[in-house]
Design a protein around this motif. Structure first.
Motif, PDB file in Angstrom:
ATOM      1  N   VAL A 158       0.893  -1.038   0.035  1.00 44.47           N
ATOM      2  CA  VAL A 158      -0.030   0.059   0.006  1.00 44.47           C
ATOM      3  C   VAL A 158       0.974   1.182  -0.112  1.00 44.47           C
ATOM      4  O   VAL A 158       0.082   2.383   0.157  1.00 44.47           O
ATOM      5  CB  VAL A 158      -1.028   0.078   1.227  1.00 44.47           C
ATOM      6  CG1 VAL A 158      -1.919  -1.364   1.118  1.00 44.47           C
ATOM      7  CG2 VAL A 158      -0.168   0.055   2.526  1.00 44.47           C
ATOM      8  N   ARG A 161       0.122   5.046  -1.408  1.00 42.70           N
ATOM      9  CA  ARG A 161      -1.383   5.398  -1.644  1.00 42.70           C
ATOM     10  C   ARG A 161      -1.798   6.302  -0.516  1.00 42.70           C
ATOM     11  O   ARG A 161      -1.267   6.666   0.498  1.00 42.70           O
ATOM     12  CB  ARG A 161      -2.079   3.861  -1.078  1.00 42.70           C
ATOM     13  CG  ARG A 161      -2.237   3.004  -2.105  1.00 42.70           C
ATOM     14  CD  ARG A 161      -3.127   1.939  -1.748  1.00 42.70           C
ATOM     15  NE  ARG A 161      -2.823   0.430  -2.285  1.00 42.70           N
ATOM     16  CZ  ARG A 161      -3.665  -0.553  -2.292  1.00 42.70           C
ATOM     17  NH1 ARG A 161      -4.642  -0.581  -1.317  1.00 42.70           N
ATOM     18  NH2 ARG A 161      -3.400  -1.832  -2.704  1.00 42.70           N
ATOM     19  N   THR A 163      -4.705   6.553   0.748  1.00 47.42           N
ATOM     20  CA  THR A 163      -5.472   5.833   2.143  1.00 47.42           C
ATOM     21  C   THR A 163      -5.405   4.464   1.697  1.00 47.42           C
ATOM     22  O   THR A 163      -5.038   3.975   0.664  1.00 47.42           O
ATOM     23  CB  THR A 163      -6.972   6.371   2.078  1.00 47.42           C
ATOM     24  OG1 THR A 163      -7.730   6.082   0.884  1.00 47.42           O
ATOM     25  CG2 THR A 163      -7.153   7.978   2.294  1.00 47.42           C
ATOM     26  N   PHE A 164      -5.628   3.661   2.765  1.00 42.53           N
ATOM     27  CA  PHE A 164      -5.848   2.101   2.388  1.00 42.53           C
ATOM     28  C   PHE A 164      -6.799   1.834   3.372  1.00 42.53           C
ATOM     29  O   PHE A 164      -7.015   2.549   4.584  1.00 42.53           O
ATOM     30  CB  PHE A 164      -4.525   1.528   2.374  1.00 42.53           C
ATOM     31  CG  PHE A 164      -3.594   1.559   3.599  1.00 42.53           C
ATOM     32  CD1 PHE A 164      -3.526   0.592   4.496  1.00 42.53           C
ATOM     33  CD2 PHE A 164      -2.688   2.610   4.022  1.00 42.53           C
ATOM     34  CE1 PHE A 164      -3.104   0.436   5.702  1.00 42.53           C
ATOM     35  CE2 PHE A 164      -2.021   2.440   4.954  1.00 42.53           C
ATOM     36  CZ  PHE A 164      -2.138   1.629   6.000  1.00 42.53           C
ATOM     37  N   ASP A 165      -7.110   0.651   3.484  1.00 46.28           N
ATOM     38  CA  ASP A 165      -7.924  -0.210   4.492  1.00 46.28           C
ATOM     39  C   ASP A 165      -7.319  -0.832   5.077  1.00 46.28           C
ATOM     40  O   ASP A 165      -6.543  -1.877   5.001  1.00 46.28           O
ATOM     41  CB  ASP A 165      -9.167  -1.100   3.359  1.00 46.28           C
ATOM     42  CG  ASP A 165      -9.984  -1.737   4.243  1.00 46.28           C
ATOM     43  OD1 ASP A 165      -9.897  -1.933   5.471  1.00 46.28           O
ATOM     44  OD2 ASP A 165     -10.986  -2.473   3.668  1.00 46.28           O
ATOM     45  N   ASP A 169      -6.260  -4.539   3.734  1.00 45.09           N
ATOM     46  CA  ASP A 169      -4.938  -4.214   3.031  1.00 45.09           C
ATOM     47  C   ASP A 169      -3.782  -4.591   4.162  1.00 45.09           C
ATOM     48  O   ASP A 169      -2.787  -4.374   3.661  1.00 45.09           O
ATOM     49  CB  ASP A 169      -4.679  -2.648   2.620  1.00 45.09           C
ATOM     50  CG  ASP A 169      -5.636  -2.593   1.384  1.00 45.09           C
ATOM     51  OD1 ASP A 169      -6.109  -3.504   0.568  1.00 45.09           O
ATOM     52  OD2 ASP A 169      -6.219  -1.587   1.231  1.00 45.09           O
ATOM     53  N   TYR A 170      -4.038  -4.544   5.480  1.00 43.02           N
ATOM     54  CA  TYR A 170      -3.035  -4.580   6.260  1.00 43.02           C
ATOM     55  C   TYR A 170      -3.082  -5.838   7.374  1.00 43.02           C
ATOM     56  O   TYR A 170      -2.521  -6.694   7.240  1.00 43.02           O
ATOM     57  CB  TYR A 170      -2.657  -3.393   6.945  1.00 43.02           C
ATOM     58  CG  TYR A 170      -1.316  -3.427   8.031  1.00 43.02           C
ATOM     59  CD1 TYR A 170      -0.102  -3.530   7.744  1.00 43.02           C
ATOM     60  CD2 TYR A 170      -1.565  -3.256   9.463  1.00 43.02           C
ATOM     61  CE1 TYR A 170       0.743  -3.780   8.364  1.00 43.02           C
ATOM     62  CE2 TYR A 170      -0.500  -3.331  10.263  1.00 43.02           C
ATOM     63  CZ  TYR A 170       0.700  -3.565   9.939  1.00 43.02           C
ATOM     64  OH  TYR A 170       1.733  -3.867  10.742  1.00 43.02           O
ATOM     65  N   CYS A 390       4.418   4.667   9.437  1.00 43.24           N
ATOM     66  CA  CYS A 390       3.221   5.613   9.057  1.00 43.24           C
ATOM     67  C   CYS A 390       2.917   6.542  10.088  1.00 43.24           C
ATOM     68  O   CYS A 390       2.023   6.398  10.828  1.00 43.24           O
ATOM     69  CB  CYS A 390       1.915   4.818   8.930  1.00 43.24           C
ATOM     70  SG  CYS A 390       2.151   3.263   7.709  1.00 43.24           S
TER      71      CYS A 390
END
Length: 428
Positions: A158, A161, A163-165, A169-170, A390
């Motif tokens: 990701v 990006r 944003t991500f889910d 996604d993680y 992050c």
């Protein structure tokens, strides 16, 4: 929570756990169980009759049962042999306590659920023995480099990006990578496993559940057959050489479901909790070495379970001054026990500096979670990695759009959009 006899408020107008009507556990409960637990606590924190409005796997909707919430009472039930776990004996009780009589035997469950989590000694002991060496604290600590790599790889996907889910996604890719690697499931099959397990542990309709359960059984049978003849030393190979094929399949499923669904959910609800406690989040993000303490407090404050797996009574048992009749289905709330103010000071406050006390997030007694060391390490690494890579991460999904699974067992979200910048809304 809405008291009722069959999930219908009209049948039972009472509003409290002492009204003589079972408390209906509905979507409000799945979204946030703690208002229900606080109501039970206000009325003495005693065992309370409940009814499940939503079923899951072998638990039929409309199932009437008892819920135990105080720390002392939960610890008592965990160790008292009059509370049993035998899936073959429990099936008729599920039917009888849901008003389904003998016509509903939930046959689809027998292929996956006849595992150590749903049996007592001596069968439980025999099923658990091949796994013990793989899940000791020492064995798990040796896997730290592999788990760090899995977390990094999930975030690499990701990278860049906006944003991500966090869920899809993680948390889930990371957790499924770790458990599949632990068991010896080929990497190419992880995505398929992710889909199957989310169906089986979620709130899918009966037809979808039967389909995916059947696909998982067929796949595990074939893989375990191959492992039996191989020189591999992974968990599935040990199961294949130690147990009958059907037993190995059920054991593998138990590890897959409990071994990654709960950890993934803890990562997601953990970030929500940190978002709702910004000073605690700032401390962790500034010093990722605090992750072990943060995870310990998250396990206490935000249990990844709604209800424990079932137990049933073989005799009338008095718990907390309440007599629970023989043949009753009983659930434990580790989440409520871990916020019992007779055990923990200011229990509703989330504080990663809290003095460590034994909590019941992983159960206790002979059925304590075999994967607890792995789950802790996974969650610690998940948050360490997020904090380091992050630094500006925050929740972007508004609180009113949080979509909680309607699962009596696993508490988790279907999705959670995250990204850099200030949070859109905090969530409890």
């Amino acid at each position: 929570m809405t008291p009722s006899t069959d999930g219908s408020a009209a049948d039972c107008p009472g509003k409290t756990p002492t009204s003589g009507c079972p408390v209906a556990l509905d979507q409000d409960f799945y979204t946030d169980p703690h208002p229900a637990y606080r109501s039970i606590k206000r009325h003495g924190n005693k065992p309370t009759e409940i009814v499940l409005k939503t079923g899951m796997a072998y638990l039929p909707p409309g199932l009437r049962a008892w819920l135990v919430t105080s720390y002392e009472d939960v610890a008592f039930v965990l160790r008292d042999e009059r509370f049993r776990k035998d899936i073959t004996e429990a099936m008729p009780l599920f039917a009888a306590n849901s008003g389904q009589g003998g016509s509903e035997d939930r046959a689809r469950s027998s292929l996956l659920y006849d595992n150590m989590a749903n049996n007592d000694p001596p069968k439980h002991t025999r099923l658990r023995k091949p796994l013990n060496a793989n899940f000791t604290a020492r064995a798990v600590s040796g896997r730290r480099p592999d788990i760090l790599r899995a977390a990094a790889e999930a975030l690499d996907v990701v990278a860049g990006r906006e944003t991500f889910d966090l869920v899809q996604d993680y948390a889930f890719p990371f957790s499924i990578a770790v458990i599949c690697d632990t068991l010896g499931v080929p990497a190419r099959d992880r995505r398929t496993f992710n889909s199957w397990v989310q169906t089986i542990t979620g709130d899918a309709d009966a037809q979808t559940l039967q389909r995916d359960a059947g696909l998982m059984v067929d796949y595990l049978r074939k893989l375990i057959g191959l492992k039996r003849e191989s020189a591999d030393e992974d968990v599935l190979a040990h199961l294949a050489r130690s147990l009958e094929p059907a037993e190995a399949v059920a054991q593998a499923y138990a590890l897959l479901a409990a071994g990654y669904e709960t950890t993934a959910n803890l990562i997601v609800t953990g970030l929500l909790t940190l978002e709702n406690n910004p000073e605690q989040k700032r401390r962790l993000w500034a010093d990722p070495s605090l992750a072990p303490r943060a995870v310990d407090e998250l396990l206490r404050h935000q249990s990844p379970f709604n209800l424990s797996l079932y137990r049933y009574t073989t005799d009338t048992v008095e718990v907390g001054g309440v007599k629970i009749p023989a043949g009753s289905i009983v659930f434990l709330s580790f989440a409520a026990a871990n916020r019992d103010d007779s055990r923990f000071d200011d229990p509703d406050t989330f504080d990663i500096a809290r003095s460590r006390q034994e909590n019941l997030a992983f159960g206790g007694g002979i059925h304590n979670c075999i994967g607890k060391h792995l789950a802790r390490l996974e969650a610690e690494i998940a948050f360490e990695t997020l904090a380091r890579r992050c630094p500006d991460l925050s929740v972007r999904t508004p609180r009113e759009r949080l979509d909680w699974k309607a699962s009596p067992t696993f508490r988790g979200l279907r999705n959670l959009v995250v990204g850099p910048g200030p949070a859109v809304a905090h969530a409890a």
